[in-house]
Design a protein around this motif. Structure first.
Motif, PDB file in Angstrom:
ATOM      1  N   CYS A  28       0.860  -1.191   0.000  1.00  0.00           N
ATOM      2  CA  CYS A  28       0.000   0.000   0.000  1.00  0.00           C
ATOM      3  C   CYS A  28       0.892   1.236   0.000  1.00  0.00           C
ATOM      4  N   ARG A  29       0.763   2.069  -1.012  1.00  0.00           N
ATOM      5  CA  ARG A  29       1.578   3.277  -1.117  1.00  0.00           C
ATOM      6  C   ARG A  29       0.696   4.489  -0.882  1.00  0.00           C
ATOM      7  N   VAL A  30       1.082   5.319   0.062  1.00  0.00           N
ATOM      8  CA  VAL A  30       0.287   6.479   0.446  1.00  0.00           C
ATOM      9  C   VAL A  30       1.131   7.730   0.282  1.00  0.00           C
ATOM     10  N   ARG A  31       0.566   8.737  -0.348  1.00  0.00           N
ATOM     11  CA  ARG A  31       1.246  10.014  -0.525  1.00  0.00           C
ATOM     12  C   ARG A  31       0.284  11.129  -0.115  1.00  0.00           C
ATOM     13  N   PRO A  32       0.351  11.593   1.129  1.00  0.00           N
ATOM     14  CA  PRO A  32      -0.559  12.677   1.542  1.00  0.00           C
ATOM     15  C   PRO A  32      -0.219  13.972   0.803  1.00  0.00           C
ATOM     16  N   MET A  33      -1.240  14.699   0.439  1.00  0.00           N
ATOM     17  CA  MET A  33      -1.062  15.997  -0.224  1.00  0.00           C
ATOM     18  C   MET A  33      -1.946  17.002   0.508  1.00  0.00           C
ATOM     19  N   VAL A  34      -1.330  18.045   1.045  1.00  0.00           N
ATOM     20  CA  VAL A  34      -2.067  19.044   1.827  1.00  0.00           C
ATOM     21  C   VAL A  34      -1.571  20.446   1.489  1.00  0.00           C
ATOM     22  N   ILE A  35      -2.355  21.437   1.872  1.00  0.00           N
ATOM     23  CA  ILE A  35      -1.914  22.833   1.792  1.00  0.00           C
ATOM     24  C   ILE A  35      -0.728  22.969   2.748  1.00  0.00           C
ATOM     25  N   PRO A  36       0.388  23.568   2.325  1.00  0.00           N
ATOM     26  CA  PRO A  36       1.536  23.695   3.233  1.00  0.00           C
ATOM     27  C   PRO A  36       1.188  24.566   4.435  1.00  0.00           C
ATOM     28  N   ASP A  37       1.827  24.278   5.546  1.00  0.00           N
ATOM     29  CA  ASP A  37       1.576  24.995   6.793  1.00  0.00           C
ATOM     30  C   ASP A  37       2.387  26.288   6.814  1.00  0.00           C
ATOM     31  N   MET A  38       1.988  27.195   5.924  1.00  0.00           N
ATOM     32  CA  MET A  38       2.642  28.497   5.830  1.00  0.00           C
ATOM     33  C   MET A  38       1.628  29.507   5.300  1.00  0.00           C
ATOM     34  N   TRP A  39       1.861  30.756   5.517  1.00  0.00           N
ATOM     35  CA  TRP A  39       0.951  31.809   5.083  1.00  0.00           C
ATOM     36  C   TRP A  39       1.171  32.110   3.609  1.00  0.00           C
ATOM     37  N   PHE A  51       0.791  26.810  -6.307  1.00  0.00           N
ATOM     38  CA  PHE A  51       1.921  26.978  -5.388  1.00  0.00           C
ATOM     39  C   PHE A  51       1.997  25.815  -4.398  1.00  0.00           C
ATOM     40  N   ALA A  52       0.836  25.371  -3.920  1.00  0.00           N
ATOM     41  CA  ALA A  52       0.787  24.296  -2.926  1.00  0.00           C
ATOM     42  C   ALA A  52       1.004  22.919  -3.541  1.00  0.00           C
ATOM     43  N   GLY A  53       1.001  22.837  -4.873  1.00  0.00           N
ATOM     44  CA  GLY A  53       1.174  21.543  -5.525  1.00  0.00           C
ATOM     45  C   GLY A  53      -0.081  20.695  -5.483  1.00  0.00           C
ATOM     46  N   LEU A  54      -1.250  21.342  -5.540  1.00  0.00           N
ATOM     47  CA  LEU A  54      -2.515  20.619  -5.462  1.00  0.00           C
ATOM     48  C   LEU A  54      -3.360  20.761  -6.722  1.00  0.00           C
ATOM     49  N   GLN A  55      -2.748  21.147  -7.830  1.00  0.00           N
ATOM     50  CA  GLN A  55      -3.455  21.167  -9.113  1.00  0.00           C
ATOM     51  C   GLN A  55      -3.537  19.731  -9.629  1.00  0.00           C
ATOM     52  N   ALA A  56      -4.389  19.506 -10.627  1.00  0.00           N
ATOM     53  CA  ALA A  56      -4.564  18.171 -11.201  1.00  0.00           C
ATOM     54  C   ALA A  56      -3.229  17.586 -11.654  1.00  0.00           C
ATOM     55  N   LYS A  57      -2.369  18.432 -12.254  1.00  0.00           N
ATOM     56  CA  LYS A  57      -1.076  17.922 -12.730  1.00  0.00           C
ATOM     57  C   LYS A  57      -0.209  17.437 -11.571  1.00  0.00           C
ATOM     58  N   HIS A  58      -0.273  18.101 -10.422  1.00  0.00           N
ATOM     59  CA  HIS A  58       0.508  17.688  -9.256  1.00  0.00           C
ATOM     60  C   HIS A  58      -0.021  16.378  -8.675  1.00  0.00           C
ATOM     61  N   ILE A  59      -1.339  16.256  -8.632  1.00  0.00           N
ATOM     62  CA  ILE A  59      -1.952  15.038  -8.107  1.00  0.00           C
ATOM     63  C   ILE A  59      -1.600  13.851  -9.004  1.00  0.00           C
ATOM     64  N   ALA A  60      -1.704  14.055 -10.318  1.00  0.00           N
ATOM     65  CA  ALA A  60      -1.367  12.987 -11.273  1.00  0.00           C
ATOM     66  C   ALA A  60       0.104  12.602 -11.149  1.00  0.00           C
ATOM     67  N   ALA A  61       0.984  13.585 -11.037  1.00  0.00           N
ATOM     68  CA  ALA A  61       2.420  13.304 -10.931  1.00  0.00           C
ATOM     69  C   ALA A  61       2.739  12.554  -9.637  1.00  0.00           C
ATOM     70  N   THR A  62       2.079  12.915  -8.556  1.00  0.00           N
ATOM     71  CA  THR A  62       2.291  12.224  -7.280  1.00  0.00           C
ATOM     72  C   THR A  62       1.856  10.769  -7.388  1.00  0.00           C
ATOM     73  N   ALA A  63       0.714  10.535  -8.009  1.00  0.00           N
ATOM     74  CA  ALA A  63       0.233   9.162  -8.198  1.00  0.00           C
ATOM     75  C   ALA A  63       1.185   8.369  -9.082  1.00  0.00           C
ATOM     76  N   LEU A  64       1.694   8.991 -10.134  1.00  0.00           N
ATOM     77  CA  LEU A  64       2.636   8.302 -11.027  1.00  0.00           C
ATOM     78  C   LEU A  64       3.939   7.954 -10.304  1.00  0.00           C
ATOM     79  N   ARG A  65       4.454   8.894  -9.496  1.00  0.00           N
ATOM     80  CA  ARG A  65       5.674   8.608  -8.734  1.00  0.00           C
ATOM     81  C   ARG A  65       5.444   7.474  -7.741  1.00  0.00           C
ATOM     82  N   ALA A  66       4.240   7.392  -7.181  1.00  0.00           N
ATOM     83  CA  ALA A  66       3.930   6.344  -6.204  1.00  0.00           C
ATOM     84  C   ALA A  66       3.974   4.957  -6.832  1.00  0.00           C
ATOM     85  N   VAL A  67       3.753   4.875  -8.138  1.00  0.00           N
ATOM     86  CA  VAL A  67       3.813   3.579  -8.830  1.00  0.00           C
ATOM     87  C   VAL A  67       5.065   3.486  -9.709  1.00  0.00           C
TER      88      VAL A  67
END
Length: 92
Positions: A28-39, A51-67
């Motif tokens: 099971c591979r888990v990659r949490p993605m959240v708004i960074p804890d900064m202003w 900026f936070a890396g939560l656009q569709a392209k970032h989500i897709a890239a994170t999923a691809l790296r996980a596999v």
């Protein structure tokens, strides 16, 4: 992906998975993605998500790296969203 900061629902899920042994086998591979804890002082919602890396392209890239598809992840990240080029929110 969650719009909360670190310590939210995703952390609770990871805690549960860890204490129940669901992560022990490595299958099971888990990659949490959240708004960074900064202003993030100013910017459109779209700019802030970028900026936070939560656009569709970032989500897709994170999923691809996980596999283990790093090359495909880099290709996805190279795609520029229309209207976001050379724009960034102001960071305090």
């Amino acid at each position: 992906v969650e719009e909360g900061s670190i310590g939210g629902f995703g952390d609770q899920v990871l805690h549960y998975m860890a204490t129940e042994g669901m992560l022990d086998s490595g299958k099971c591979r888990v990659r949490p993605m959240v708004i960074p804890d900064m202003w993030i002082e100013a910017g459109t919602q779209n700019q802030q998500y970028d900026f936070a890396g939560l656009q569709a392209k970032h989500i897709a890239a994170t999923a691809l790296r996980a596999v283990d598809k790093q090359g495909e992840a880099l290709e996805v990240l190279a795609i520029q969203e229309k209207g976001l080029k050379n724009q960034a929110p102001t960071i305090a």
